[in-house]
Write an enzyme that holds these catalytic residues in place. Structure first.
Site, short mmCIF file in Angstrom:
data_model
loop_
_atom_site.label_atom_id
_atom_site.label_comp_id
_atom_site.label_asym_id
_atom_site.label_seq_id
_atom_site.Cartn_x
_atom_site.Cartn_y
_atom_site.Cartn_z
N ARG A 1 7.89 13.66 -5.13
CA ARG A 1 8.01 12.33 -5.72
C ARG A 1 7.38 12.33 -7.12
O ARG A 1 6.47 13.14 -7.41
CB ARG A 1 7.36 11.28 -4.84
CG ARG A 1 5.86 11.26 -4.82
CD ARG A 1 5.36 10.20 -3.85
NE ARG A 1 3.91 10.21 -3.76
CZ ARG A 1 3.24 9.78 -2.68
NH1 ARG A 1 3.89 9.34 -1.62
NH2 ARG A 1 1.92 9.79 -2.66
N SER B 1 0.77 -1.25 0.00
CA SER B 1 0.00 0.00 0.00
C SER B 1 0.80 1.30 0.00
O SER B 1 0.20 2.37 0.03
CB SER B 1 -0.93 0.02 1.22
OG SER B 1 -0.18 0.06 2.42
N THR C 1 -9.05 1.86 -2.19
CA THR C 1 -8.52 3.19 -1.91
C THR C 1 -9.08 4.25 -2.83
O THR C 1 -9.51 3.94 -3.96
CB THR C 1 -6.98 3.18 -2.04
OG1 THR C 1 -6.46 4.49 -1.93
CG2 THR C 1 -6.56 2.63 -3.40
N ASP C 2 -9.03 5.50 -2.38
CA ASP C 2 -9.44 6.62 -3.24
C ASP C 2 -8.45 6.86 -4.37
O ASP C 2 -8.78 7.51 -5.37
CB ASP C 2 -9.61 7.90 -2.42
CG ASP C 2 -8.39 8.30 -1.60
OD1 ASP C 2 -7.36 7.61 -1.68
OD2 ASP C 2 -8.47 9.30 -0.87
N GLU C 3 -7.23 6.34 -4.24
CA GLU C 3 -6.21 6.65 -5.23
C GLU C 3 -6.50 6.05 -6.60
O GLU C 3 -5.90 6.46 -7.60
CB GLU C 3 -4.84 6.20 -4.72
CG GLU C 3 -4.41 6.95 -3.48
CD GLU C 3 -2.95 6.76 -3.12
OE1 GLU C 3 -2.12 6.67 -4.05
OE2 GLU C 3 -2.65 6.70 -1.92
N PRO D 1 10.37 15.61 6.68
CA PRO D 1 10.44 15.85 5.24
C PRO D 1 9.06 16.05 4.60
O PRO D 1 8.15 15.25 4.78
CB PRO D 1 11.10 14.58 4.71
CG PRO D 1 10.75 13.52 5.72
CD PRO D 1 10.65 14.20 7.04
N ARG E 1 -5.38 15.87 0.96
CA ARG E 1 -5.97 14.56 1.17
C ARG E 1 -7.17 14.69 2.11
O ARG E 1 -7.24 15.61 2.92
CB ARG E 1 -4.95 13.59 1.79
CG ARG E 1 -3.66 13.42 0.97
CD ARG E 1 -3.93 12.70 -0.33
NE ARG E 1 -2.71 12.44 -1.09
CZ ARG E 1 -2.30 13.18 -2.12
NH1 ARG E 1 -3.01 14.24 -2.48
NH2 ARG E 1 -1.20 12.86 -2.80
N ASN F 1 -0.98 18.60 3.17
CA ASN F 1 0.03 17.88 3.94
C ASN F 1 0.77 18.79 4.91
O ASN F 1 1.04 18.41 6.06
CB ASN F 1 1.04 17.21 2.99
CG ASN F 1 0.48 15.97 2.32
OD1 ASN F 1 -0.59 15.47 2.71
ND2 ASN F 1 1.18 15.47 1.33
N LYS G 1 -4.22 -1.48 -7.35
CA LYS G 1 -5.49 -1.53 -6.61
C LYS G 1 -6.67 -1.38 -7.56
O LYS G 1 -7.72 -2.03 -7.38
CB LYS G 1 -5.53 -0.45 -5.53
CG LYS G 1 -4.65 -0.74 -4.33
CD LYS G 1 -5.05 -2.02 -3.59
CE LYS G 1 -6.38 -1.87 -2.88
NZ LYS G 1 -6.71 -3.11 -2.09
N TYR H 1 1.13 1.66 -7.36
CA TYR H 1 0.24 1.21 -6.28
C TYR H 1 -1.22 1.36 -6.68
O TYR H 1 -2.00 0.40 -6.62
CB TYR H 1 0.51 2.00 -5.00
CG TYR H 1 -0.63 1.94 -4.01
CD1 TYR H 1 -1.06 0.72 -3.49
CD2 TYR H 1 -1.30 3.10 -3.61
CE1 TYR H 1 -2.12 0.65 -2.60
CE2 TYR H 1 -2.37 3.03 -2.72
CZ TYR H 1 -2.77 1.82 -2.22
OH TYR H 1 -3.83 1.74 -1.35
#
Length: 356
Positions: free
Chosen positions: A290, A83, A132-134, A213, A222, A257, A162, A158
């Site tokens: 990223r 995940s 997941t929402d992703e 970080p 999110r 974030n 999913k 990922y």
């Protein structure tokens, strides 16, 4: 009896603990115990006859089939998954093997078991797939939140894996009639969260005096869902969800974030001040973003509220305070997870129950 896969991980373990705290129906708990699967999460269940643990891979068809025949569960709830997006970028194969191939083999084992059931046992059986929402991709700042009808547009290995698993679950329902339910959740947080994820990492790093970080500008948004609210939603969907349907589970807490990290720092400032009197926010460090980082996720959970009467019990303010306090109260858990000591603890203290 129910069978849970991935029940030693973050969400799965919280679900098993909440399930057995609220009723006496036994749980067969299957987990491969990869790096994030931690039996110390389930230490309070040691010696509890209602909890049967088996270390196994969902891709091991023979073991899964034998467990289904032995225990005759009325439902299977699939939490098992790789995940972490960062890990999927650097090593996608594990995600394909577990999330795609593993889900396929689990579905096939469950389908064979279900097809042999009769009467009420067959009509009442459920396979609940936790996703997941992703899978929905990313949103601009002004777009409405994801609904269950949103197109799938995964952007990482990922989320693609999913999405593939979700499609398999849907196909096994429409092709074979397997009685499935799917939930797609927003970002979970709470106790027992492995410290590679944002909130636990910030807590652990802050207390250790390490940098905090933040990817890019920290403005990735999110929707945050307290893990035990997620567990209650899954129980409700299992109880009353309509076969073949998908239900979005969200916390109605859209946060950037950087704001999450600053909130964690402020709570730590109040609950465990730094020795030098400065704020933990002094440790915030911005790092290179990223690849393919989705800018915003937001979940529209109105279907779940409208059809099944579910709403989250925690606000972000209450949930994040409980979370920070849990990590402050459980430094040994953190130390064991980081050092791997819990695997030694496993060997000495907990003997998984194998097949009879």
């Amino acid at each position: 009896m129910i069978l849970v896969t991935g029940g030693a991980g973050f969400i799965g373990a919280n679900f098993v603990l909440d399930w057995l705290a609220s009723n006496d129906e036994p749980v067969v708990n299957v987990d491969k115990l990869t790096y994030a699967g931690n039996l110390e999460n389930l230490a309070s269940l040691q010696g509890d006859a209602r909890h049967v643990f088996v270390q196994a891979d969902i891709g091991d068809s023979a073991v899964i089939s034998a467990l289904l025949q032995q225990h005759q569960p009325r439902a299977v709830i699939n939490f098992a998954a790789e995940s972490h997006v960062d890990r999927s970028i650097h090593g996608p194969e594990d995600f394909i093997q577990t999330n795609v191939v593993g889900t396929f083999r689990l579905l096939e084992a469950v389908r064979a078991y279900w097809s042999e059931l009769e009467g009420e046992a067959k009509s009442s059986f459920r396979f609940l797939h936790v996703s997941t929402d992703e899978v929905y991709g990313t949103l601009s700042p002004t777009e409405p939140a994801f609904t269950e009808d949103h197109n799938y547009e995964p952007n990482s290995p990922y989320s693609a894996s999913k999405a593939a698993s979700d499609h398999l679950v849907r196909a096994w329902h429409h092709t074979y009639g397997l009685p499935v339910l799917t939930t797609n959740c927003s970002n979970n947080y709470g106790p027992l969260h492995f410290p590679e994820k944002l909130i636990p990492m910030m807590i652990v790093n802050a207390l250790a005096g390490k940098p905090l970080p933040i990817y890019g500008d920290g403005m990735q948004v999110r929707d945050w869902l307290y893990v035990r609210d997620h567990c209650s939603a899954i129980r409700r969907v299992l109880e009353a969800g309509k076969l073949g349907e998908t239900y979005n589970v969200g916390g109605w807490n859209e946060k950037a974030n950087i704001d999450i990290v600053k909130t964690v720092c402020a709570l730590l400032d109040a609950l465990r001040p730094r020795g030098d009197g400065l704020s933990y926010a002094e440790q915030i460090t911005y790092v290179t973003d990223r690849p393919g980082h989705d800018r915003r996720y937001a979940m529209d959970a109105r279907k779940l509220e409208r059809e099944l009467g579910w709403k989250p019990a925690e606000t972000f303010e209450t949930g994040i305070r409980k979370t920070v306090q849990w990590y402050l109260d459980n430094p040994q858990w953190v130390q064991n997870v980081q050092s791997g000591n819990y695997r030694d603890w496993l060997q000495k203290q907990y003997v998984p129950k194998a097949l009879a």
